[in-house]
Design a protein around this motif. Structure first.
Motif, PDB file in Angstrom:
ATOM      1  N   PHE A  56       1.169  -1.459  -0.072  1.00 38.46           N
ATOM      2  CA  PHE A  56      -0.241  -0.038  -0.025  1.00 38.46           C
ATOM      3  C   PHE A  56       0.898   1.205   0.111  1.00 38.46           C
ATOM      4  O   PHE A  56       0.236   1.945  -0.886  1.00 38.46           O
ATOM      5  CB  PHE A  56      -1.461   0.336   1.065  1.00 38.46           C
ATOM      6  N   LEU A  57       1.916   1.343   0.859  1.00 34.75           N
ATOM      7  CA  LEU A  57       2.681   2.766   0.992  1.00 34.75           C
ATOM      8  C   LEU A  57       3.450   3.047   0.041  1.00 34.75           C
ATOM      9  O   LEU A  57       4.129   3.916  -0.343  1.00 34.75           O
ATOM     10  CB  LEU A  57       2.955   2.647   2.406  1.00 34.75           C
ATOM     11  N   ALA A  58       3.686   1.936  -1.039  1.00 31.65           N
ATOM     12  CA  ALA A  58       4.503   1.605  -1.599  1.00 31.65           C
ATOM     13  C   ALA A  58       4.406   2.252  -3.289  1.00 31.65           C
ATOM     14  O   ALA A  58       4.015   3.048  -4.020  1.00 31.65           O
ATOM     15  CB  ALA A  58       5.328   0.299  -2.162  1.00 31.65           C
ATOM     16  N   ARG A  59       3.123   1.742  -3.286  1.00 35.23           N
ATOM     17  CA  ARG A  59       2.351   2.255  -4.589  1.00 35.23           C
ATOM     18  C   ARG A  59       1.290   3.433  -3.730  1.00 35.23           C
ATOM     19  O   ARG A  59       1.748   4.669  -4.871  1.00 35.23           O
ATOM     20  CB  ARG A  59       0.973   1.662  -4.623  1.00 35.23           C
ATOM     21  N   MET A  60       1.420   4.310  -2.710  1.00 36.34           N
ATOM     22  CA  MET A  60       0.621   5.687  -2.323  1.00 36.34           C
ATOM     23  C   MET A  60       1.905   6.447  -1.914  1.00 36.34           C
ATOM     24  O   MET A  60       1.708   7.626  -2.804  1.00 36.34           O
ATOM     25  CB  MET A  60       0.773   5.110  -0.900  1.00 36.34           C
ATOM     26  N   THR A  61       2.844   6.522  -1.844  1.00 34.12           N
ATOM     27  CA  THR A  61       3.738   7.227  -1.682  1.00 34.12           C
ATOM     28  C   THR A  61       5.096   7.511  -3.275  1.00 34.12           C
ATOM     29  O   THR A  61       5.912   8.255  -2.769  1.00 34.12           O
ATOM     30  CB  THR A  61       5.075   6.505   0.008  1.00 34.12           C
ATOM     31  N   ARG A  62       4.760   6.875  -3.010  1.00 38.23           N
ATOM     32  CA  ARG A  62       6.001   6.661  -4.683  1.00 38.23           C
ATOM     33  C   ARG A  62       7.485   6.780  -3.472  1.00 38.23           C
ATOM     34  O   ARG A  62       8.281   7.433  -4.821  1.00 38.23           O
ATOM     35  CB  ARG A  62       6.165   7.545  -5.400  1.00 38.23           C
ATOM     36  N   ARG A  63       7.853   6.034  -2.516  1.00 40.90           N
ATOM     37  CA  ARG A  63       8.581   6.367  -1.314  1.00 40.90           C
ATOM     38  C   ARG A  63       9.803   5.992  -1.535  1.00 40.90           C
ATOM     39  O   ARG A  63       9.510   4.379  -0.329  1.00 40.90           O
ATOM     40  CB  ARG A  63       8.998   6.994  -0.780  1.00 40.90           C
ATOM     41  N   PRO A  64      10.501   4.855  -2.204  1.00 43.13           N
ATOM     42  CA  PRO A  64      10.655   3.213  -1.797  1.00 43.13           C
ATOM     43  C   PRO A  64      12.027   3.237  -0.283  1.00 43.13           C
ATOM     44  O   PRO A  64      11.976   2.593  -0.006  1.00 43.13           O
ATOM     45  CB  PRO A  64      11.708   2.468  -2.854  1.00 43.13           C
ATOM     46  N   ASP A  65      12.811   4.590   0.211  1.00 40.78           N
ATOM     47  CA  ASP A  65      13.318   4.680   0.671  1.00 40.78           C
ATOM     48  C   ASP A  65      12.587   5.264   2.699  1.00 40.78           C
ATOM     49  O   ASP A  65      13.276   5.409   3.106  1.00 40.78           O
ATOM     50  CB  ASP A  65      14.432   5.898   0.759  1.00 40.78           C
ATOM     51  N   LEU A  66      11.170   5.330   2.309  1.00 42.95           N
ATOM     52  CA  LEU A  66      10.828   5.471   3.338  1.00 42.95           C
ATOM     53  C   LEU A  66       9.542   4.130   4.016  1.00 42.95           C
ATOM     54  O   LEU A  66       9.474   4.742   4.689  1.00 42.95           O
ATOM     55  CB  LEU A  66       9.518   6.813   2.801  1.00 42.95           C
ATOM     56  N   ILE A  67       9.504   4.046   3.364  1.00 41.40           N
ATOM     57  CA  ILE A  67       8.431   2.513   3.108  1.00 41.40           C
ATOM     58  C   ILE A  67       8.811   1.463   4.779  1.00 41.40           C
ATOM     59  O   ILE A  67       7.313   1.942   5.651  1.00 41.40           O
ATOM     60  CB  ILE A  67       8.121   1.108   2.146  1.00 41.40           C
ATOM     61  N   GLU A  68       9.948   0.883   4.520  1.00 37.26           N
ATOM     62  CA  GLU A  68       9.802   0.314   5.531  1.00 37.26           C
ATOM     63  C   GLU A  68       9.474   1.184   7.489  1.00 37.26           C
ATOM     64  O   GLU A  68       9.262   0.435   8.354  1.00 37.26           O
ATOM     65  CB  GLU A  68      11.036  -0.621   6.195  1.00 37.26           C
ATOM     66  N   GLU A  69      10.004   2.381   7.165  1.00 38.11           N
ATOM     67  CA  GLU A  69      10.391   3.286   8.225  1.00 38.11           C
ATOM     68  C   GLU A  69       8.905   3.270   8.921  1.00 38.11           C
ATOM     69  O   GLU A  69       8.216   3.451  10.076  1.00 38.11           O
ATOM     70  CB  GLU A  69      10.731   4.983   8.069  1.00 38.11           C
ATOM     71  N   VAL A  70       7.999   3.812   7.619  1.00 36.41           N
ATOM     72  CA  VAL A  70       6.563   4.144   7.810  1.00 36.41           C
ATOM     73  C   VAL A  70       6.108   3.247   8.005  1.00 36.41           C
ATOM     74  O   VAL A  70       5.119   3.265   9.124  1.00 36.41           O
ATOM     75  CB  VAL A  70       6.066   4.532   6.960  1.00 36.41           C
ATOM     76  N   VAL A  71       6.199   2.344   7.916  1.00 35.18           N
ATOM     77  CA  VAL A  71       5.502   0.070   7.785  1.00 35.18           C
ATOM     78  C   VAL A  71       5.818   0.388   9.637  1.00 35.18           C
ATOM     79  O   VAL A  71       4.732  -0.321  10.078  1.00 35.18           O
ATOM     80  CB  VAL A  71       5.998  -0.559   7.186  1.00 35.18           C
ATOM     81  N   ASN A  72       6.853   0.348   9.941  1.00 34.59           N
ATOM     82  CA  ASN A  72       6.876  -0.120  11.621  1.00 34.59           C
ATOM     83  C   ASN A  72       6.630   1.358  12.554  1.00 34.59           C
ATOM     84  O   ASN A  72       6.518   0.969  13.714  1.00 34.59           O
ATOM     85  CB  ASN A  72       8.811  -0.034  11.391  1.00 34.59           C
ATOM     86  N   ASP A  73       6.321   2.734  11.685  1.00 32.82           N
ATOM     87  CA  ASP A  73       6.454   3.702  12.646  1.00 32.82           C
ATOM     88  C   ASP A  73       4.754   3.472  12.765  1.00 32.82           C
ATOM     89  O   ASP A  73       3.825   3.715  14.120  1.00 32.82           O
ATOM     90  CB  ASP A  73       6.083   5.218  11.842  1.00 32.82           C
TER      91      ASP A  73
END
Length: 204
Positions: A56-73
């Motif tokens: 979801f976040l990959a498609r929404m944000t288009r920012r691969p560098d943020l995905i894991e951080e946002v999932v963990n948050d």
């Protein structure tokens, strides 16, 4: 699960139990157990939602560098605020809502676009040799078209077509009215259709 008076996310090492065979347990029950401080329940919930939230976040944000951080948050909020889940919506709607707002906040901190490798997050599908090239080309064009949408419009498209949420559920996730969701979807579909037609014409 308190460290110096502050709640922390449990590591897999905190529990010896394996998640195998239990990941289909009722999410609401798992959240209730998490609220009681059960690290095993949290591990099951984390393992179940990590791939869903990542896509979801990959498609929404288009920012691969943020995905894991946002999932963990997102999951940290689930761990700390599980007792705030009141059952007024589906557990998945509640968790996706947290992820949506965390994603918006993360994207808001950044201005520069980054190329995104869809292959690293998309589900693998089997294709015959004759359709493989066409499939990848069409997917590439779709991703380029998605980049032209606002974050809110991308979120509506992704939650609808990739995660199967209805408009009322999406409205809960995004904390807006159903009519706002419908308007965003209408504008997103109109924009995507226009862009895809133009791009496909260029490919001929």
């Amino acid at each position: 699960m308190v460290d110096g008076g502050n709640a922390r996310m449990p590591d897999a090492a905190d529990t010896p139990h394996a998640a195998t065979g239990m990941v289909n347990e009722d999410d609401a029950r798992l959240i209730h157990l998490v609220a009681a401080g059960d690290p095993h329940a949290f591990e099951l919930l984390y393992r179940s939602y990590f791939p869903k939230l990542t896509r979801f976040l990959a498609r929404m944000t288009r920012r691969p560098d943020l995905i894991e951080e946002v999932v963990n948050d997102t999951m940290l909020v689930v761990w700390k605020r599980a007792d705030s889940f009141d059952g007024s919506c589906k557990p998945s709607t509640w968790i996706f809502g947290i992820a949506y707002h965390k994603g918006l906040k993360a994207v808001g901190r950044l201005d520069d676009p980054v190329e995104f490798d869809f292959e690293s997050t998309a589900d693998e599908r089997a294709h015959g040799p004759e359709s493989e090239a066409q499939y990848h080309e069409l997917r590439e064009q779709l991703l380029k078209a998605l980049d032209a949408l606002s974050v809110e419009q991308r979120a509506v498209v992704c939650l609808t077509y990739f995660h199967g949420l209805g408009y009322s559920e999406i409205a809960h996730v995004m904390e807006c009215s159903v009519n706002t969701v419908k308007t965003r979807m209408f504008r997103a579909r109109y924009r995507l259709e226009s862009l895809l037609v133009d791009r496909m014409e260029e490919m001929k």
